[in-house]
Design a protein around this motif. Structure first.
Motif, PDB file in Angstrom:
ATOM      1  N   VAL A  13      -9.312   1.799   5.808  1.00 56.81           N
ATOM      2  CA  VAL A  13      -9.251   3.265   5.072  1.00 56.81           C
ATOM      3  C   VAL A  13      -7.299   2.921   5.580  1.00 56.81           C
ATOM      4  CG1 VAL A  13      -8.697   5.665   6.442  1.00 56.81           C
ATOM      5  CG2 VAL A  13     -10.877   4.625   5.774  1.00 56.81           C
ATOM      6  N   ILE A  14      -7.565   2.460   6.436  1.00 56.38           N
ATOM      7  CA  ILE A  14      -5.950   2.165   7.002  1.00 56.38           C
ATOM      8  C   ILE A  14      -4.542   1.397   5.845  1.00 56.38           C
ATOM      9  CG2 ILE A  14      -3.715   1.455   9.131  1.00 56.38           C
ATOM     10  CD1 ILE A  14      -5.227   4.416   9.798  1.00 56.38           C
ATOM     11  N   SER A  15      -6.105   0.115   5.503  1.00 58.09           N
ATOM     12  CA  SER A  15      -4.815  -0.094   4.801  1.00 58.09           C
ATOM     13  C   SER A  15      -4.771   0.160   3.203  1.00 58.09           C
ATOM     14  CB  SER A  15      -5.310  -1.863   4.225  1.00 58.09           C
ATOM     15  OG  SER A  15      -7.454  -1.649   3.487  1.00 58.09           O
ATOM     16  N   SER A  16      -5.639   0.694   2.749  1.00 56.70           N
ATOM     17  CA  SER A  16      -5.805   1.742   1.317  1.00 56.70           C
ATOM     18  C   SER A  16      -4.769   2.488   1.586  1.00 56.70           C
ATOM     19  CB  SER A  16      -6.841   2.611   1.655  1.00 56.70           C
ATOM     20  OG  SER A  16      -8.783   2.217   1.227  1.00 56.70           O
ATOM     21  N   VAL A  17      -4.659   3.820   2.774  1.00 54.43           N
ATOM     22  CA  VAL A  17      -3.177   4.543   3.048  1.00 54.43           C
ATOM     23  C   VAL A  17      -2.010   3.559   2.885  1.00 54.43           C
ATOM     24  CG1 VAL A  17      -1.826   5.522   4.385  1.00 54.43           C
ATOM     25  CG2 VAL A  17      -4.148   6.051   4.074  1.00 54.43           C
ATOM     26  N   VAL A  18      -1.620   2.131   3.406  1.00 57.22           N
ATOM     27  CA  VAL A  18      -0.221   2.216   3.035  1.00 57.22           C
ATOM     28  C   VAL A  18      -0.328   1.232   1.686  1.00 57.22           C
ATOM     29  CG1 VAL A  18       0.494  -0.748   3.657  1.00 57.22           C
ATOM     30  CG2 VAL A  18      -0.235   1.414   5.642  1.00 57.22           C
ATOM     31  N   SER A  19      -2.085   0.733   1.192  1.00 55.19           N
ATOM     32  CA  SER A  19      -1.529   0.115   0.254  1.00 55.19           C
ATOM     33  C   SER A  19      -1.502   0.961  -1.159  1.00 55.19           C
ATOM     34  CB  SER A  19      -3.038  -0.142  -0.678  1.00 55.19           C
ATOM     35  OG  SER A  19      -2.876  -1.417  -1.554  1.00 55.19           O
ATOM     36  N   THR A  20      -1.694   2.919  -0.977  1.00 56.44           N
ATOM     37  CA  THR A  20      -1.542   3.308  -2.150  1.00 56.44           C
ATOM     38  C   THR A  20       0.521   3.939  -1.432  1.00 56.44           C
ATOM     39  OG1 THR A  20      -3.374   5.055  -1.247  1.00 56.44           O
ATOM     40  CG2 THR A  20      -1.876   5.836  -2.451  1.00 56.44           C
ATOM     41  N   ILE A  21       0.472   4.114  -1.162  1.00 52.57           N
ATOM     42  CA  ILE A  21       2.281   3.968  -0.133  1.00 52.57           C
ATOM     43  C   ILE A  21       2.754   2.554  -1.104  1.00 52.57           C
ATOM     44  CG2 ILE A  21       4.201   4.043   1.198  1.00 52.57           C
ATOM     45  CD1 ILE A  21       2.195   5.551   2.693  1.00 52.57           C
ATOM     46  N   LEU A  22       2.323   1.904  -1.073  1.00 52.31           N
ATOM     47  CA  LEU A  22       3.361   0.849  -1.617  1.00 52.31           C
ATOM     48  C   LEU A  22       2.840   0.473  -3.624  1.00 52.31           C
ATOM     49  CD1 LEU A  22       2.030  -2.552   0.108  1.00 52.31           C
ATOM     50  CD2 LEU A  22       4.349  -1.823   0.050  1.00 52.31           C
ATOM     51  N   ALA A  23       1.785   1.070  -4.273  1.00 53.88           N
ATOM     52  CA  ALA A  23       1.245   1.202  -4.825  1.00 53.88           C
ATOM     53  C   ALA A  23       2.312   2.707  -5.931  1.00 53.88           C
ATOM     54  CB  ALA A  23      -0.152   1.554  -5.344  1.00 53.88           C
ATOM     55  N   THR A  24       2.572   3.816  -5.094  1.00 58.43           N
ATOM     56  CA  THR A  24       3.553   4.959  -5.053  1.00 58.43           C
ATOM     57  C   THR A  24       5.122   3.759  -5.691  1.00 58.43           C
ATOM     58  OG1 THR A  24       1.876   6.304  -3.873  1.00 58.43           O
ATOM     59  CG2 THR A  24       4.205   6.853  -5.318  1.00 58.43           C
ATOM     60  N   TRP A  25       5.129   3.285  -4.491  1.00 58.42           N
ATOM     61  CA  TRP A  25       6.805   2.385  -4.943  1.00 58.42           C
ATOM     62  C   TRP A  25       6.539   1.780  -6.395  1.00 58.42           C
ATOM     63  CZ3 TRP A  25       7.839  -2.604  -5.383  1.00 58.42           C
ATOM     64  CH2 TRP A  25       8.592  -3.407  -4.693  1.00 58.42           C
ATOM     65  N   ALA A  26       5.347   0.799  -6.435  1.00 51.83           N
ATOM     66  CA  ALA A  26       5.556   0.494  -7.398  1.00 51.83           C
ATOM     67  C   ALA A  26       5.442   0.938  -7.963  1.00 51.83           C
ATOM     68  CB  ALA A  26       4.391  -0.719  -7.792  1.00 51.83           C
ATOM     69  N   ALA A  27       5.084   1.844  -8.886  1.00 47.78           N
ATOM     70  CA  ALA A  27       4.747   2.667 -10.150  1.00 47.78           C
ATOM     71  C   ALA A  27       6.589   3.316 -10.431  1.00 47.78           C
ATOM     72  CB  ALA A  27       4.406   3.813  -9.839  1.00 47.78           C
ATOM     73  N   LEU A  28       6.697   3.996  -8.990  1.00 49.26           N
ATOM     74  CA  LEU A  28       8.780   3.851  -9.539  1.00 49.26           C
ATOM     75  C   LEU A  28       9.402   2.724  -9.936  1.00 49.26           C
ATOM     76  CD1 LEU A  28       8.906   6.975  -6.212  1.00 49.26           C
ATOM     77  CD2 LEU A  28       8.995   7.323  -8.664  1.00 49.26           C
TER      78      LEU A  28
END
Length: 155
Positions: free
Chosen positions: A81-96
């Motif tokens: 769950v913790i890694s998914s939260v961090v990964s979601t932030i990275l995915a948002t950054w990648a899309a931006l």
């Protein structure tokens, strides 16, 4: 149009008979090149887009694993769950990053745009004014080069 009809039309164009067709295989291209409907993305933008797709795919897999671990009551659920939260932030950054890279590329390399009629009219006016200035300048230089006042000949 069937295969036999195509073969006959092709043979008629080549000037061979049906006996020659059996000896020599009918040769047609495997595919036909068609022009692309849209232009290809610039390299930096395409690289950012591929990176974003990979990061988003990994994020979705992590989220699914975290959900399944939570349902199973595994000890791995909390770290996932913790890694998914961090990964979601990275995915948002990648899309931006894709969006920003695209904007930067357009700013550096220019965008093909069709100017509005107002801009075109203003540009025409500026060109006309510049032409008039140049012709007036040329006329002045001709007058100055013309020599002294009242001179009738070049002697």
């Amino acid at each position: 149009m069937g295969t036999a009809e195509r073969r006959e039309a092709h043979e008629a164009a080549r000037g061979t008979g049906t006996s020659g067709a059996r000896e020599q295989a009918y040769h047609r291209p495997l595919w036909v090149e068609e022009p692309a409907r849209r232009r290809r993305l610039p390299d930096p933008v395409r690289t950012a887009a591929v990176r974003a797709v990979l990061v988003i795919a990994v994020t979705l897999i992590q989220a699914m694993v975290a959900f399944l671990c939570t349902l199973a009551g595994s000890w791995l659920a909390f770290p996932m769950v913790i890694s998914s939260v961090v990964s979601t932030i990275l995915a948002t950054w990648a899309a931006l990053d894709v969006w920003v890279t695209r904007q930067v590329w357009h700013q550096r390399h220019g965008v093909v745009s069709a100017p509005s009629s107002t801009a075109r009219a203003l540009r025409r006016e500026r060109r006309r004014a510049r032409r008039q200035e140049r012709s007036a300048e040329r006329a002045q230089s001709r007058i100055r080069r013309g020599g002294g006042a009242g001179q009738l000949s070049h002697s």
